[in-house]
Design an enzyme around this catalytic site. Structure first.
Site, PDB file in Angstrom:
ATOM      1  N   GLN A   1      49.192  38.167  37.118  1.00 40.32           N
ATOM      2  CA  GLN A   1      49.861  36.887  37.356  1.00 40.32           C
ATOM      3  C   GLN A   1      49.705  35.895  36.196  1.00 40.32           C
ATOM      4  O   GLN A   1      50.658  35.208  35.836  1.00 40.32           O
ATOM      5  CB  GLN A   1      49.353  36.275  38.651  1.00 40.32           C
ATOM      6  CG  GLN A   1      50.240  35.175  39.167  1.00 40.32           C
ATOM      7  CD  GLN A   1      50.007  34.906  40.641  1.00 40.32           C
ATOM      8  OE1 GLN A   1      48.899  34.541  41.041  1.00 40.32           O
ATOM      9  NE2 GLN A   1      51.024  35.107  41.449  1.00 40.32           N
ATOM     10  N   PHE A   2      48.514  35.841  35.616  1.00 42.78           N
ATOM     11  CA  PHE A   2      48.282  35.106  34.369  1.00 42.78           C
ATOM     12  C   PHE A   2      47.327  35.948  33.541  1.00 42.78           C
ATOM     13  O   PHE A   2      46.396  36.546  34.086  1.00 42.78           O
ATOM     14  CB  PHE A   2      47.673  33.724  34.631  1.00 42.78           C
ATOM     15  CG  PHE A   2      48.627  32.777  35.290  1.00 42.78           C
ATOM     16  CD1 PHE A   2      49.503  32.009  34.536  1.00 42.78           C
ATOM     17  CD2 PHE A   2      48.665  32.664  36.665  1.00 42.78           C
ATOM     18  CE1 PHE A   2      50.405  31.144  35.148  1.00 42.78           C
ATOM     19  CE2 PHE A   2      49.566  31.807  37.288  1.00 42.78           C
ATOM     20  CZ  PHE A   2      50.434  31.049  36.536  1.00 42.78           C
TER      21      PHE A   2
ATOM     22  N   GLU B   1      51.041  40.394  42.344  1.00 46.58           N
ATOM     23  CA  GLU B   1      50.817  39.334  43.325  1.00 46.58           C
ATOM     24  C   GLU B   1      52.048  38.433  43.384  1.00 46.58           C
ATOM     25  O   GLU B   1      52.494  37.927  42.353  1.00 46.58           O
ATOM     26  CB  GLU B   1      49.582  38.517  42.914  1.00 46.58           C
ATOM     27  CG  GLU B   1      48.303  39.344  42.965  1.00 46.58           C
ATOM     28  CD  GLU B   1      47.180  38.785  42.081  1.00 46.58           C
ATOM     29  OE1 GLU B   1      47.337  37.695  41.512  1.00 46.58           O
ATOM     30  OE2 GLU B   1      46.148  39.474  41.961  1.00 46.58           O
TER      31      GLU B   1
ATOM     32  N   PHE C   1      40.616  39.916  32.787  1.00 42.30           N
ATOM     33  CA  PHE C   1      39.227  40.404  32.813  1.00 42.30           C
ATOM     34  C   PHE C   1      38.915  41.117  34.122  1.00 42.30           C
ATOM     35  O   PHE C   1      38.081  42.008  34.170  1.00 42.30           O
ATOM     36  CB  PHE C   1      38.258  39.246  32.572  1.00 42.30           C
ATOM     37  CG  PHE C   1      38.421  38.644  31.199  1.00 42.30           C
ATOM     38  CD1 PHE C   1      38.010  39.346  30.073  1.00 42.30           C
ATOM     39  CD2 PHE C   1      39.028  37.412  31.026  1.00 42.30           C
ATOM     40  CE1 PHE C   1      38.187  38.812  28.803  1.00 42.30           C
ATOM     41  CE2 PHE C   1      39.202  36.869  29.765  1.00 42.30           C
ATOM     42  CZ  PHE C   1      38.779  37.572  28.647  1.00 42.30           C
TER      43      PHE C   1
ATOM     44  N   GLU D   1      43.282  41.975  41.106  1.00 47.09           N
ATOM     45  CA  GLU D   1      43.842  42.519  39.873  1.00 47.09           C
ATOM     46  C   GLU D   1      43.339  43.938  39.589  1.00 47.09           C
ATOM     47  O   GLU D   1      44.084  44.793  39.127  1.00 47.09           O
ATOM     48  CB  GLU D   1      43.530  41.601  38.684  1.00 47.09           C
ATOM     49  CG  GLU D   1      44.331  40.297  38.679  1.00 47.09           C
ATOM     50  CD  GLU D   1      43.788  39.250  39.639  1.00 47.09           C
ATOM     51  OE1 GLU D   1      42.617  39.391  40.069  1.00 47.09           O
ATOM     52  OE2 GLU D   1      44.519  38.300  39.968  1.00 47.09           O
TER      53      GLU D   1
ATOM     54  N   LEU E   1      45.741  40.511  46.766  1.00 52.46           N
ATOM     55  CA  LEU E   1      45.328  39.663  45.646  1.00 52.46           C
ATOM     56  C   LEU E   1      44.056  40.224  45.011  1.00 52.46           C
ATOM     57  O   LEU E   1      42.944  39.807  45.348  1.00 52.46           O
ATOM     58  CB  LEU E   1      45.091  38.225  46.150  1.00 52.46           C
ATOM     59  CG  LEU E   1      45.136  37.128  45.088  1.00 52.46           C
ATOM     60  CD1 LEU E   1      45.206  35.763  45.762  1.00 52.46           C
ATOM     61  CD2 LEU E   1      43.963  37.173  44.130  1.00 52.46           C
TER      62      LEU E   1
ATOM     63  N   HIS F   1      44.382  30.468  32.247  1.00 53.27           N
ATOM     64  CA  HIS F   1      45.804  30.795  32.371  1.00 53.27           C
ATOM     65  C   HIS F   1      46.452  30.965  30.988  1.00 53.27           C
ATOM     66  O   HIS F   1      47.295  31.827  30.811  1.00 53.27           O
ATOM     67  CB  HIS F   1      46.561  29.687  33.099  1.00 53.27           C
ATOM     68  CG  HIS F   1      46.324  29.649  34.581  1.00 53.27           C
ATOM     69  ND1 HIS F   1      45.109  29.368  35.126  1.00 53.27           N
ATOM     70  CD2 HIS F   1      47.171  29.838  35.622  1.00 53.27           C
ATOM     71  CE1 HIS F   1      45.213  29.393  36.458  1.00 53.27           C
ATOM     72  NE2 HIS F   1      46.450  29.686  36.783  1.00 53.27           N
TER      73      HIS F   1
END
Lengths: 361, 325
Positions: free
Chosen positions: B82-83, B29, B88, B60, B58, B129
């Site tokens: 991204q983080f 992303e 999960f 995951e 967007l 994050h």
């Protein structure tokens, strides 16, 4: 403001059919170009698979097969779509979709070994482009999008095709897979074999959507609902989807309306708990083999003799394949440790030594 | 040699591998046009084109499936989550699928995938994050898990991760991204996965740690030196598999050890290190092996994270307990 959009969209999705239940061509314009030999081959595969399914159920009951998800009723959906593929196309199957990968090139004894839970079942022959039959419902769909993107970037003239059921269409990965393939304009074909029940939950309880095919619209890709008991319709829809995908016209979702006559798997499912015998009867009348047989007989392309030849061949092949599976060396924990990484790290080297010692006792 | 931040070293490693192997693809992303939310992929799309470095929708889970599918068709994917708190959403792909590809096919199919992702506390992020989730990854068979602590290590380890033919989870501590610069060779080099690095040699006490806690541990070591305590600091760098030899050799020398991790205490990497030391070197020990960790709560709200995270003072206190046992 219009509130009629949903109704308008849903009404676009009519079931595509070529052969009716009597084996009569009801849609001449859509008849695919198939030679007599090809038509016979499709029938041969369906009969073969029906016999294989019956044998597999009985082998399972004898404790000789392991995990098995019956396929009877779904032969047209499975084999009509696979017949439209090129040898180098990728198949990402769910756990019921074993006939497709066998007719794509997986030796039958390997299918049996996979059922039993032996790694040799999925040591795929070189050049056979199939993924390990997926257990996690929906995971194969996002992976198929990835394979399709890969094929496009490698400039291959091939597609990725993946299979799930009506339950699978409720997963987030189902939408993500279609959406990714659409966004990258990747050559993917998504087949949902709607056999009306996930395990026991009916399709009406899975979604407010009237069809699964219409879910393609939200992802911006083509969607079509097909009579999944009509092998010619499934073949024609898949062939068309494949050609459009390779022409850069994007992925397609194909919903095949079908039925599994047997239980979800042989591990204790009892369909009488969630299906009525009336519904069973209704779908048995649509049987894919019966209608295609009628069609071929009228053309003089199928006889009882031919049918019996296939039955005998299937029985012989199954016997041979079981013998080969039985003769495959038992797997060892050390084999499996060896498959964890290309190079074993220290912890696994230590455990390899430990199990090598155990196994040599 | 150039002076680089850790994030520059990470970009440099990806640039090196994009140049080195045309099957390497970098995606996630905002990694394309935008160069990543932390600029880890700054300039890479411009240099290598949209076919090699690209944005994804967007989602995951879809990114994980994309990586696995690209791996099956002969690519070497470097995917970004991204983080890492978002892992999960892609857990099945990372911990259920790519890690068993080689095993489930008896060595026929592989997932040569690198999963890059920022994590770590101290930078005042919203929730999900900063969490230290490496323990979940380390417990997953079939994954290698790497956490660098310096720009030099970051480059060499990332090149190794990308070249590895099995999946590697490569976690980048956000606080270390730009906190300091160090010398990083412009030419390529690799650091082997599964090897720890002794960041400071000492004879009285071994501190085993990784990630941002390497720096807290080095600071603690300086404090302890003032009191005449000579500390050895081992940076694990790869937390799965563990470099047990380096840990045991050090403990046999010092006879005392503590393990420091930013993650919560229960069932983590530190517990694993303690278990290995106990199994292999208990007769060398003069004191129990203690842990310095954060408490077993959810990662806290940003305004209180500095109170929650372990710091060098806690390390000094625990080290003294072990020394004075």
């Amino acid at each position: 403001m219009s509130t009629k959009t949903l109704e308008q969209v849903e009404n676009q999705f009519e079931t595509f059919q070529i052969l009716n239940e009597e084996g009569e061509v009801v849609n001449e314009a859509a008849m695919p170009e198939l030679s007599d030999e090809q038509l016979q081959e499709i029938m041969r595969r369906m009969v073969y698979t029906r016999i294989w399914d019956q044998r597999a159920i009985s082998l399972n009951r004898q404790g000789r097969l392991g995990f098995y998800a019956p396929v009877a009723g779904q032969e047209a959906s499975m084999l009509g779509s696979q017949f439209a593929l090129d040898k180098e196309d990728w198949i990402l199957p769910g756990y019921r979709d074993i006939p497709q990968i066998v007719f794509h090139g997986l030796p039958l004894h390997q299918a049996f070994l996979w059922s039993r839970g032996h790694y040799a079942g999925s040591q795929f022959p070189d050049g056979l482009n199939v993924m390990f039959p997926q257990i996690i419902i929906g995971a194969q769909i996002i992976q198929a999008a990835g394979v399709a993107v890969g094929l496009k970037r490698k400039k291959k003239n091939n597609i990725a095709i993946t299979y799930t059921g009506d339950g699978g269409a409720s997963q987030g990965d189902f939408y993500e897979g279609m959406n990714f393939a659409g966004a990258y304009n990747a050559p993917a074909v998504f087949i949902v074999q709607n056999n009306r029940f996930a395990i026991s939950v009916p399709v009406e309880k899975q979604s407010a959507a009237k069809t699964i095919a219409q879910k393609a619209v939200a992802a911006g890709i083509e969607g079509i609902q097909v009579d999944g008991m009509d092998v010619l319709a499934v073949y024609a829809a898949t062939k068309d989807a494949r050609e459009r995908a390779l022409a850069g016209e994007g992925p397609t979702l194909i919903e095949t309306m079908t039925y599994r006559y047997g239980p979800h798997t042989m591990a204790g499912d009892d369909p009488t708990r969630y299906r009525s015998s009336d519904l069973d009867d209704e779908w048995t009348k649509k049987d894919p083999l019966v209608r295609f047989r009628k069609f071929l007989e009228k053309k003089g392309l199928w006889t009882e003799e031919k049918e019996n030849e296939v039955v005998e061949q299937a029985k012989g092949d199954i016997k041979e394949a079981m013998k080969k599976a039985d003769g495959t060396a038992k797997q060892k924990v050390t084999d499996l440790i060896g498959f964890m990484f290309e190079e074993l790290p220290a912890n696994l080297r230590e455990q390899m030594e430990e199990y090598t010692a155990k196994e040599s006792k | 040699m150039a002076q680089m931040t850790m994030i520059q070293a990470i970009t440099d490693a990806m640039r090196n591998e994009l140049k080195n192997n045309e099957d390497v693809l970098v995606f996630g992303e905002d990694v394309g046009q935008n160069g990543g939310v932390f600029r880890a992929t700054e300039g890479l799309q411009k240099e290598f084109g949209e076919e090699r470095v690209f944005d994804t929708p967007l989602a995951e889970s879809g990114i994980g499936g994309l990586a696995i599918g690209l791996g099956l068709t002969g690519f070497r994917p470097v995917m970004e989550v991204q983080f890492f708190g978002f892992v999960f959403e892609v857990f099945d792909s990372v911990a259920g699928q790519m890690n068993r590809m080689r095993y489930r096919t008896g060595g026929k199919l592989t997932s040569p995938i690198t999963v890059r992702s920022p994590f770590g506390g101290g930078v005042k992020t919203p929730e999900m994050h900063a969490d230290s989730l490496e323990g979940l990854m380390a417990q997953t068979p079939g994954l290698k898990v790497v956490i660098p602590s310096t720009p030099y290590d970051a480059k060499g380890l990332l090149i190794s991760a990308i070249r590895d033919n099995d999946p590697v989870v490569y976690l980048e501590h956000m606080k270390l991204y730009r906190s300091f610069r160090a010398e990083v060779p412009e030419e390529e080099y690799t650091i082997p996965l599964g090897k720890a690095d002794i960041k400071r040699e000492g004879k009285d006490l071994t501190i085993v740690t990784y990630g941002a806690m390497v720096h807290s541990s080095l600071k603690a070591a300086e404090e302890l030196e003032k009191e005449g305590i000579d500390v050895e600091v081992i940076d694990l760098m790869t937390i799965s598999p563990l470099d047990i030899d380096t840990i045991i050799t050090s403990v046999e020398k010092t006879s005392r050890a503590i393990v420091v991790q930013e993650a919560q205490k229960q069932a983590g990497i530190a517990a694993n290190v303690v278990a290995e030391i106990t199994e292999r070197a208990i007769l060398s020990l003069e004191a129990p092996v203690l842990r310095v960790t954060s408490p077993d709560t959810i990662y806290p709200f940003a305004t209180i994270e500095d109170d929650w995270l372990p710091d060098y003072k806690g390390i000094v206190d625990t080290a003294k307990k072990v020394i004075n046992f």
